[in-house]
Each structure stands twice: as structure tokens, then as C-alpha cells.
Write an enzyme that holds these catalytic residues in place. Structure first.
Site, mmCIF file in Angstrom:
data_model
loop_
_atom_site.group_PDB
_atom_site.id
_atom_site.type_symbol
_atom_site.label_atom_id
_atom_site.label_comp_id
_atom_site.label_asym_id
_atom_site.label_seq_id
_atom_site.Cartn_x
_atom_site.Cartn_y
_atom_site.Cartn_z
ATOM 1 C CD GLN A 85 -2.819 -1.489 0.290
ATOM 2 O OE1 GLN A 85 -3.661 -0.626 0.149
ATOM 3 N NE2 GLN A 85 -2.788 -2.588 -0.466
ATOM 4 C CB ALA A 101 -11.330 0.513 3.826
ATOM 5 C CG HIS A 102 -7.306 0.172 0.709
ATOM 6 N ND1 HIS A 102 -6.401 -0.719 0.189
ATOM 7 C CD2 HIS A 102 -8.509 -0.443 0.616
ATOM 8 C CE1 HIS A 102 -7.039 -1.803 -0.203
ATOM 9 N NE2 HIS A 102 -8.294 -1.670 0.047
ATOM 10 C CG ASN A 103 -7.545 3.234 -2.590
ATOM 11 O OD1 ASN A 103 -7.111 2.306 -1.930
ATOM 12 N ND2 ASN A 103 -6.854 3.793 -3.546
#
Lengths: 350, 350, 350
Positions: B197, B238-240
Site C-alpha cells: 500500500q 478503508a483504503h482509497n
């Protein structure tokens, strides 16, 4: 950790059968127990396992046949088992040395009771009071003016903010946060203006707080966790909440602001309650359910919004039949239409 | 903390009635207030309590009768009350001393603004930048190259990983984690291969992040929390993910990867959204509900999968009637069969 | 971090087209990529973007037209992309320096492998063992007798309690707690008596544990997370749970005590399982759903209590029709009553 069987027997006030000099080094379930471990049978359905267990000794109830193995016979084997677990518990056998570690930081006017242990990298701000025999483990943060009672055990990475009050024999597990700001904002032209949270948190005696659980301080007055209540990991207690005595809140439960739980309320995992309501004492909330309005004492609730559990079960059962009901309903509509047509016909013939 | 009533009145730009020299030491609700505390009445239903409150002074609106008690009369008593809370707020009255504590660790090439406070046991890695007046409390970890703006307040045990960007006036509560790896794995013959990531997290101005909340860094690019948004405790981003401006996400909400929330979205406790969707601005998601597909601006959603709240309420109401409907349906089927039999008979007779 | 395109190509074992001397400083999506970044196309629907992307270079599959841009042609562009991410990953390029930081505390009889890094303010208790190349970041607490394998990466503020066993290549993110006491109490006259949790936690190789996730130690024996399993943030694993190999548990999942998950089980966000049950291998549990009884291998489950997902979808669809069904049902009842009246009439006339 090792104890002779006869020592264990003596501390349990039980009746020994077999060699009291064998050494016990651990405790285990009856199926997994090794020859140097002690086990127990409380539930009759495990009585047969007495014949096959490899355990070095077995705690049994009155009138149970030990099958010739070393046994300790007691009135209540389950309770005796808990007592044996206490004998072998890590923290009972690794009592923290009293004293302040050289890397710990103590603010001004900190009052420590007798035999308090302040371990490495602990940070204790000004005007904190800590009662006798309490252990503060590494990386614990205690804010200004906070009071902690006697016989407490505060695990690593716990944050206790300023002006919080904590009773005696309180256990707080790693990473828990006590006294963070309540989530309160005043709307000002579509934006959120922070409402300072100037209240506090009060944790009464014999409370246990799970790892990474968060308890917010009140806007005014206090968020209150009463005597004997146990909170599991990752639980959220919002500002101004009151949790009664001897409650059990399982992991990931969330209680929204200003809600009051009576004594002995149990809430299962992922369950919760909306804000500004009262849930009566001795109530039970099932997993993933959330209470959304006042509920009387002794309620058994499930679903969302939570309803009486029996009613919810009936609704669930009925709902499961719904997919087959729909085509049956359509069929019935058709049959009625056919009947109507038939009834109509003779009239037309008139 | 103590202030004379006349000082408070002056700072509120209000009209004083009664003895301005009495000393106020705290703020409280009208029912709980003690003689040395100030309280307020904004809601007409509490007007009657003016006669019985023990408060030393009351903030009231224009035209309200103070019943002879010391009062401060203002245009908007609720807003004045928030202002008084700010006067009594702990952190306003215990301004951290600027400077770097001797136990704190600063890496190479760290740039600190004016009056920055780096408290005990803080760890600031290389190339970090921290703006004016920001306070970094004990046990805060700030990874390499991270930038934090001015007037920030970072509470104990917060972890901010490397290369993260944080705006001005951001408050991060105890134990929050910013910039942890997104949860991304590539399947390789039934096993999970970690996808590094390499993105980051950007937190804009005036954001507040609750205790033990976690915000993952993006796989590429950035996870973004826009200006003025407030996240409660134990929230997962969470990511993004992109969270719009002035959103409110209550405790234990979870937003899955790559989802975008518009401005002013409110999500209640335990609510959430699945990944890769867009939830339009000014939407509301009720407690324990989760959005599973794109939803337009202004949506009011509940249930799982989340549907328009009014529709969900109608379904709930209908579902509650289902247990009684089923036997009625069986009865109706029987009646139709009887009718069919009756209609049939004459035909048979033909 | 910067690499020449030809170096990247060499490490991917691909075929270069265009200028291999251009410098690549990052990785990005095909739409967002800047001229100094590399991107990839694995999904045919993004092939058209090759013509318009600003990326400095593109990883493409065999037979794909690079439109005259610098490309690296490989068998599996997605996998090559993961490999490029690894080249640019922060921790691969900022390898922690081996050695023990001067502020770290090491207890007695600590065994460190080769090239271990113990960073600032780490606390390692007595009798801990840490394998080769493992990195322990700031503010990590490792309790007495705990063993950690090789190539591990333990992020800031992680608490690992005493006597825990952790395998090789394990990554634990900020704030996670491993080995906290299981939530176990014996009822004694309406109060909760703590049952000491004398078991432990075993984490096998290649496990990744998310930020602020909590894993409780067993009452007896062990809580077990098997090889290759990935836990997201804020996950709760209760005492005596066994999680199989290569499972994926998304954020805020909770698994109650003594439950066993088979290999390759996936559970989506806010999902979970009640205690004392077995969920077979290769099962999938959808978001916000919770399993409440034993389920066989390969189950796809949703809802609460979780049912086979297809069945649950049918129930959901049927439930959505319920509000319109109720008035139709009432209408049908009325029509049947009318029919009954009509049928009755001729009889009366007889």
C-alpha cells in the site's frame, strides 16, 4: 509454576484420593490434559472421560467415581476449577515489584499508595492519586488529577485522560481509552462546531474494561460505569451514558449518548442501544441487535429495532415462509377470480 | 477554574441581571446545577425549572423571566452555553507549554512551527513538519515525512504513519491510527499475497478523529478525509475512501475500500458502506444499516442492504404483521376450497 | 525512490519497448498517472486509456498495442504491477537499521536473532525471543516469555502480552493487542467472578493483523490463528477461537469464544460468528451477517441468523413485496366473503 497435588487439595478444602505428592504444572480441559496437568468434571456428560483422560489429577464432585485416578473431591467442581485457575494465573505468580521504574515520569503532587508499581515508560501527570497495590504497566498515560483506587491493574497502552475517577480492583486491558471527548457538535450554518466536553468518567469498583474499548467523558457531569460491570474488547460507551452494576457488554457493543442501562444488563456482540433511552435491569439484548426506545426491566430483546425476542423469532420464522407464500397467494387470487367468474355466469344467464 | 459572572457576561456580550461578582466554578444542566455553577435554558419546556434550579446563574433568551435569579440574557442561549463551555474547557485552561520534552525523540530535519509542544515520550521521525501551536501529547508516534498543520491537538498513543498529510486545527483522540496499510491482497494459488500500500492519507482542516479509530492509507494515491468532518470512536476507514466535507460518522461505523461519501453525510452507530460505491451528499444512513450500491444525494437509508428509510419502515411494519397473516392465509385458502367444492357440486348434479 | 525503466523491466523479466533510461518515481492508476509514474493495464476495458494516459510507462500483456508509449510487456500485468508496488513500497526502501535503540528496554535473558531492529521506546520483557530480521517499532510492548519469529514487522503501539507465540513473516499493525484476557466470568450470586485466562495465543507464519485489532488469550490451551490468515482493522477474536489457514476477516468482524473457522473462510465487514460453533472451510459470510450454528464447508451465508445467501436473497425480495401484499390480502378476504355470501343466498332461497 508447579504445585503438589496435596497443596492444591488443601487450598480447595477438598478430599484427596491418590498420590498427593505428584506435581501439577498446569490446568487443562479433560480431553486435552497432559499427565502433569489437573482437570475437572462438573458436567455429567463428561463423566465418561474420566476413564480416558491423561490428566495427572481430576477435580470431581461428591459421589463421582474417580476410576482409580488421583482426584480431589469437592462440593462444586466448577468453582474449585476457577480457584485452581487463580492459583496458576500469570499475574498472581508474577506479582509486579512495587516501586517507580526509572524511566517512568511522575508529575507534581502525585500521591501513590503503598506497594504501587509504576512500570517503565508510564506517564503520570500532576495531581494524580493511585491507591495501594495498584500496578501501572508500561506506556500507560494517566492525565492530570485522575484518581485510581487500590488493587488496580492497568495494562500497557491504556490512556486515562484528566480528572477521571476509577475505583478499587479495576482491571483495564491494553489500549483502552477512558475519558476521551464525547462526540458533540453544535450545527452552525451546515458546519459542526465542537461542544467542549467538560464532564468526566467515573468507573466504580470491580469493573473490568476490555482491550481497545473506549469510554467518552460526559459533556457535563459524568459518564458512569457502576460496580462489577464487565466490558469486553472494542466496546464504545458514549458520553453521559450510565451502565448499571454487574452488567456484561460483549465485544464491539456500542451504547450511544445519554442512555442508561439498569443493573445486570447483558448485551451480546455487536449489539447496542441508541441514545437517550433507558433499558431496564436484568434485560438481555441479543447479538447484532439494537434497542431504540425505552424498555422495561427483564426485557429479552433482539433484532433492529429490537423487539421482544420471542416475537422476533416468530417474525423470523414467518419471514422464512414468505418466498413460498407469494406464489401461493397469487394462485389463490386466481382461484377466487375463477370462482367469481363462475358465480357471475349464472347471473348473466338469468 | 473560576470566573466572575460579570466576566462571563461580558464575553457573551449579554445583559446581566443580579450580582455580577458571584464566582462561577463550573457549568451544569439546569436540574443538576449547584450554587457555584452556571446553567442555561434554551428549550421552552425547561422554563419552569428556572424557579427551582439551584444554579448560581442562568443564561436565558430575550423576554424570559429570570425569577429574580442572577441571569445573563442573550439572543441565543444554546450558543452562549457552548461559548461558556469553551471558557471552562480543560484544554483551554491547561494550555500545553511550548517546547520539546527532554524524553521526546526528534529525528533529523524535523521542522517545528512556533509554540509547538512536543510532550514526554513522543516520537517524531525524520523530515516531519508540525505547524504553529500544535500539541503532540505523550506516546504519539509520527512517521517519516508526515506533515501536520497548525493548532492541532494529538492525544496520547496516536500513531500517524509515514508520509501522511494533516491539515490545521485537527484533533486526533487517543489510540487512533492514521495511515496503516490498506487491506489488499492478490490471490496466488489460494493464498493471499500482500499488495503493498504505497499511497497515503490526507486529512483536511478542522477534522476530528475519535479514539481508537483507524484510517488506512491508499494502495496508490490517497485516502481523503475532507474539511470539517468528524469521526467518532472505533470507526474504520478503508483504503482509497473519500469522505466529503462536514460529514459525521458515529462510533463503530465502517466504510469499505474505494467508496466515496459526499459532503454532509451522516452515518449512525455501527452503520457503514460497502466498497466501490458513491453515496451522495446530504445523505443519512441509520444505525446498523449498510449501503451496498450507489445512492443519490439526499438519500435517507436504513436496513441491510440499505433502502430508502420510509420504504424500510413500511416493510418493517408489514413484517411485524406476518405471524398473524400466515394462519389467516391458511384459513382463507380453506374457505376458497370450500367455495370451490360448493360451486362444483351443482355442476356435478347436472 | 527512483528507478530507471530498464531496471524495472529487468526485475519483471519483461520485454521493454521505448526509452529504458527514463526515470520512474512512482506508481499510479492509468487515469491518474503522471509522466514520471508507471501504470498498468490488466483489464481489457482500460485498453483504450493507453492512448490518453500521461503515465511515463505502461505495463501491458502480450499482444497489447502500447500506442508508441514506453511499455513493459509481460505475461501477467496485474502480477507485474504487484511486483512494481513491492519495488516502491516504503518499508522495502526504508529498511530499519538493525540494533537496539538506546531508549529501548530489554529484560533479562532476551534472545535476539541476527539483524533484529528494536526501535525507540520499545519494551521487551524477560525471556522474550525474537527471530532474525524482525523489526520492533517504537512503543511496542512484548510481555514476558513471548516468542516472535523471523522477518516480522511489528508497528508502533502494539501490545503482545506474556507467553504468546508468533511465527515468521508476521505483520502486526499499530495498536493491535495480542493475548489480552478472554472475557470469562463465573456467576456468583448475581455477580461476575473473573475466570483467570491462563491459556495463550499462537499466531502462525505469514499472518497479518490489522490496526487496533484484539486477539484474546485462551482460558486454557490456546487461541490459534493459522498460517496465511489476514485480519483487517478493529477485528475481535475471542478466547479459544481457532481461525484456519488463509482466511480473510474484514474490518470490525467479531468471532465469539471457542468457535472454529476452517481454512479459506472469508467474512465481510461487521460480520461475525457466535461462540462454540464450527464454520466449514471455504465458507463466505457476507457483511453485517453472523453465523449462529455449525455450517458445512463451502457455505455462502448472509443475514442474521445467517442463512444460505441465495435463500436470504429470496426472503429479502419477498419481504420487499410485503407492504403491497397486505392490502391485496385484505381485498382478497373481502372478495371471498362476498362470494360466500352469494353462494349462501341461493341456499337461503331454497
Amino acid at each position: 509454576m508447579r504445585m503438589k497435588l496435596k497443596e492444591i487439595c488443601e487450598r480447595l478444602d477438598g478430599d484427596l484420593s491418590g498420590d498427593g505428592n505428584i506435581e501439577i504444572t498446569g490446568v487443562s480441559g479433560i480431553k486435552e490434559a497432559l499427565p502433569n496437568q489437573i482437570t475437572f468434571v462438573a458436567n455429567p456428560k463428561y463423566l465418561a472421560a474420566i476413564a480416558t483422560t491423561q490428566a495427572g489429577a481430576i477435580i470431581i464432585g461428591r459421589g463421582v467415581n474417580g476410576n482409580g485416578k488421583p482426584t480431589i473431591c469437592v462440593e462444586n467442581p466448577y468453582w474449585a476449577f476457577v480457584k485452581v485457575l487463580e492459583m496458576f494465573a500469570w499475574d498472581k505468580n508474577h506479582r509486579a515489584l512495587p516501586g517507580v521504574h526509572e524511566t517512568a515520569i511522575l508529575g507534581k503532587n502525585v500521591k501513590l499508595g503503598e506497594r504501587v508499581a509504576i512500570q517503565a515508560f508510564a506517564y503520570i501527570a500532576d495531581n494524580v492519586e493511585i491507591g495501594d497495590d495498584t500496578v501501572i504497566q508500561p506506556f500507560v498515560y494517566i492525565g492530570e488529577g485522575t484518581k485510581i483506587g487500590a488493587d488496580g491493574l492497568i495494562y500497557p497502552h491504556v490512556s486515562i485522560r484528566e480528572e477521571v475517577t476509577i475505583g478499587n480492583r479495576v482491571i483495564i486491558h491494553c489500549g483502552a481509552v477512558i475519558g476521551s471527548d464525547g462526540f458533540g457538535f453544535a450545527p452552525v450554518s451546515n458546519r459542526h462546531h465542537k461542544i467542549p466536553q467538560i464532564g468526566t468518567v467515573v468507573i466504580e469498583d470491580d469493573v473490568e474494561i476490555g482491550a481497545n474499548t473506549t469510554i467518552d467523558r460526559a459533556t457535563l457531569a459524568e459518564t458512569l460505569i457502576k460496580r462489577g460491570t464487565k466490558l469486553d474488547n472494542l466496546v464504545q460507551i458514549a458520553h453521559n451514558v450510565v451502565i448499571g452494576e454487574d452488567c456484561c457488554l460483549a465485544a464491539q457493543v456500542g451504547i450511544a449518548g445519554s442512555t442508561t442501562l439498569g443493573d445486570r444488563v447483558n448485551i451480546a456482540g455487536h449489539g447496542g442501544a441508541a441514545g437517550h433511552l433507558t433499558l431496564g435491569e436484568d434485560s438481555v439484548v441479543y447479538a447484532k441487535s439494537a434497542v431504540t426506545k425505552d424498555m422495561p426491566a427483564g426485557s429479552h430483546l433482539s433484532g433492529f429495532p429490537a423487539r421482544p425476542h420471542k416475537q422476533e423469532l416468530r417474525i423470523h420464522a414467518a419471514t422464512r415462509r414468505l418466498p413460498e407464500l407469494l406464489p401461493e397467494f397469487a394462485k389463490l387470487q386466481k382461484r377466487v377470480a375463477e370462482l367469481e367468474a363462475k358465480i357471475q355466469e349464472p347471473e348473466d344467464e338469468d
